[in-house]
Design an enzyme around this catalytic site. Structure first.
Site, mmCIF file in Angstrom:
data_model
loop_
_atom_site.group_PDB
_atom_site.id
_atom_site.type_symbol
_atom_site.label_atom_id
_atom_site.label_comp_id
_atom_site.label_asym_id
_atom_site.label_seq_id
_atom_site.Cartn_x
_atom_site.Cartn_y
_atom_site.Cartn_z
ATOM 1 N N GLY A 80 4.916 -4.526 11.969
ATOM 2 C CA GLY A 80 3.752 -5.033 12.699
ATOM 3 C C GLY A 80 2.982 -6.034 11.866
ATOM 4 O O GLY A 80 3.475 -6.558 10.852
ATOM 5 N N ILE A 127 -3.653 -11.586 8.487
ATOM 6 C CA ILE A 127 -3.491 -11.850 7.053
ATOM 7 C C ILE A 127 -2.095 -11.521 6.539
ATOM 8 O O ILE A 127 -1.728 -11.931 5.434
ATOM 9 C CB ILE A 127 -4.542 -11.068 6.223
ATOM 10 N N ALA A 128 -1.279 -10.789 7.304
ATOM 11 C CA ALA A 128 0.073 -10.459 6.854
ATOM 12 C C ALA A 128 0.890 -10.012 8.059
ATOM 13 O O ALA A 128 0.356 -9.572 9.080
ATOM 14 C CB ALA A 128 0.051 -9.373 5.784
ATOM 15 N N ASP A 136 8.615 2.112 0.388
ATOM 16 C CA ASP A 136 8.636 0.663 0.585
ATOM 17 C C ASP A 136 7.790 -0.031 -0.495
ATOM 18 O O ASP A 136 6.954 -0.888 -0.204
ATOM 19 C CB ASP A 136 8.115 0.290 1.975
ATOM 20 N N VAL A 139 -0.881 -7.227 10.013
ATOM 21 C CA VAL A 139 -2.102 -6.730 9.383
ATOM 22 C C VAL A 139 -3.192 -7.752 9.641
ATOM 23 O O VAL A 139 -3.033 -8.956 9.381
ATOM 24 C CB VAL A 139 -1.904 -6.500 7.873
#
Length: 458
Positions: free
Chosen positions: A24, A18-19, A135, A26
């Site tokens: 890395g 999904i991301a 972030d 997700v």
């Protein structure tokens, strides 16, 4: 290489990516033990080769698991399988703020302040635990369908417990939202998250980031040296001041804490929402404005007498060529103090509306009202009845006259003869001041006459 269907830790099945980010990917996965949907963040294998990275990441996961706040994503588990480190978190139904901005471009000031307040509350909950996110960006702010916001992706967060594991002089974070102190290699603090959230607010209001460049290093240096371009002119001054303070170069000139930023943003959101509701409704026309418009009829206020409902209201003394408005045909009498009195506008250039008499208004004595006329239908009915009565009476009288005349002689002709004992000089046969006179009529069948006395008529 990870792909759908892979299991991590013999428990978490990866279903869909999904991301993706710099650390890395997700995945939306399934916890096969508890039977629930989770979000699994897998770290790049290269990061595990960095000395101390795995230990720092494990410490961050433990610390984030202690945060209990509805605006912070829950951390369930951490593991290492097949040389892949992964973090299991709460799966949030919603879209990242970055997707919303890509779709609509800009947000309203009220909506922006609502999101900033929620994100600042979540950051404050992390700061209390000694965690700096480092972030903060639209991609890490998930917005649920009901409008609530969740702060995610603490993958590069720094806590006091494992801060010593961060390499000296390393720069972590997204260049477009990085604070000046982070760009120069200094240690990130809670004020750094406040700056990054200010950049997010700027992008929501302007539809663009404050700084753009050819490469991340160029953008990071612009955060250090340059001043952001002014926000659009349609942004309220209070909102502009809030964002400018969050984007101050010196951390000491920013909001003292994320909680202070959240409180200021929430107050502005409430004020903007109230102003929007007031502006969306038509303002009521006051019965007694402070500065009445020229040429417009006004409802007089106590102790002035109230004009009769059917009389035209007086024009403004400064009106030029003003014509009094006609009375409303269905205006109610002023005896009912709580009913609004409608006053027609005097000129076509003014807004239509009704001036209402305030509650408790007691009308003063004024000119007497004329007696109300009967309705048209009642008058027509009365005229018909009178006409019918006249016709009936005239018919009866005509019938009786014809009957009496027809009975006088055989051929229907009678010749009345009037006699009197003495005639007056004017030719009348009645006595002076008498109320009666005699009338002689011949009878049928002979020369005999009949004398009758009756009341005098003229």
């Amino acid at each position: 290489m990870l792909s759908p269907g892979v299991q991590l830790g013999n428990r978490y099945r990866l279903d869909e990516r999904i991301a993706s980010g710099g650390m890395g990917d997700v995945w939306r996965g399934t916890d096969q033990v508890l039977g629930r949907t989770v979000a699994v963040k897998s770290l790049l294998p290269a990061l595990l080769d960095e000395p101390g990275f795995a230990e720092r990441f494990r410490g961050e996961a433990r610390t984030m698991a202690t945060i209990n706040h509805p605006g912070v994503v829950d951390v369930y588990d951490f593991g290492n399988d097949q040389h892949i480190a992964f973090l299991v978190m709460e799966y949030v139904e919603g879209d990242p703020l970055s997707a919303t901005l890509s779709r609509v471009g800009r947000l309203t000031p009220a909506r922006t302040m609502a999101l900033v307040a929620q994100a600042a509350d979540a950051l404050h909950a992390a700061h209390v635990k000694g965690i700096v996110h480092r972030d903060v960006k639209p991609g890490n702010l998930l917005v649920r369908p009901n409008g609530t916001l969740v702060l995610t992706d603490f993958g590069i967060a720094r806590s006091d417990l494992v801060g010593q594991l961060t390499a000296a002089g390393s720069v972590l974070g997204t260049a477009s939202y990085i604070s000046p102190e982070q760009a120069t290699g200094q240690v990130a603090t809670p004020a750094s998250d406040v700056y990054a959230l200010g950049v997010v607010a700027y992008q929501c209001l302007a539809g663009r980031r404050p700084f753009e460049g050819d490469n991340p290093l160029d953008i990071a240096m612009r955060h250090v040296r340059e001043t952001p371009r002014p926000l659009p002119s349609d942004i309220p001054p209070q909102v502009r001041a809030l964002v400018e303070r969050a984007l101050a170069k010196d951390p000491k000139e920013r909001w003292p804490s994320a909680a202070a930023l959240a409180g200021a943003a929430r107050q502005l959101k409430t004020a903007l929402s109230r102003q929007a509701r007031a502006g969306g409704q038509a303002a009521p026309i006051s019965a007694a404005p402070a500065s009445p418009a020229p040429g417009r009829a006004q409802v007089p206020q106590p102790p002035r007498p109230v004009a009769a409902p059917h009389s035209p209201a007086p024009a403004h003394p400064q009106a030029v060529g003003h014509r009094p408005p006609p009375a409303h045909p269905q205006a109610r009498p002023p005896a009912a103090p709580h009913r609004p009195t409608t006053v027609a506008p005097a000129a076509a250039g003014y807004p239509r509306g009704a001036a209402t008499v305030p509650p408790g208004y007691a009308p003063q004595p004024g000119p007497s009202r004329p007696v109300p006329r009967r309705s048209r239908s009642g008058m027509v009915f009365l005229a018909i009845m009178l006409g019918a009565l006249v016709l009936i009476c005239s018919g009866v009288i005509s019938y009786q006259l014809r009957d009496n005349i027809g009975a006088g002689t055989p051929d229907g002709v009678s010749v009345p003869t009037v006699t009197s004992d003495a005639l007056r000089p004017d030719g009348r046969d009645d006595l002076v001041d008498t109320a009666y006179r005699r009338l002689d009529q011949p009878r049928m069948g002979g020369d005999v006459t009949t004398t009758s006395e009756g009341r005098q008529t003229r």
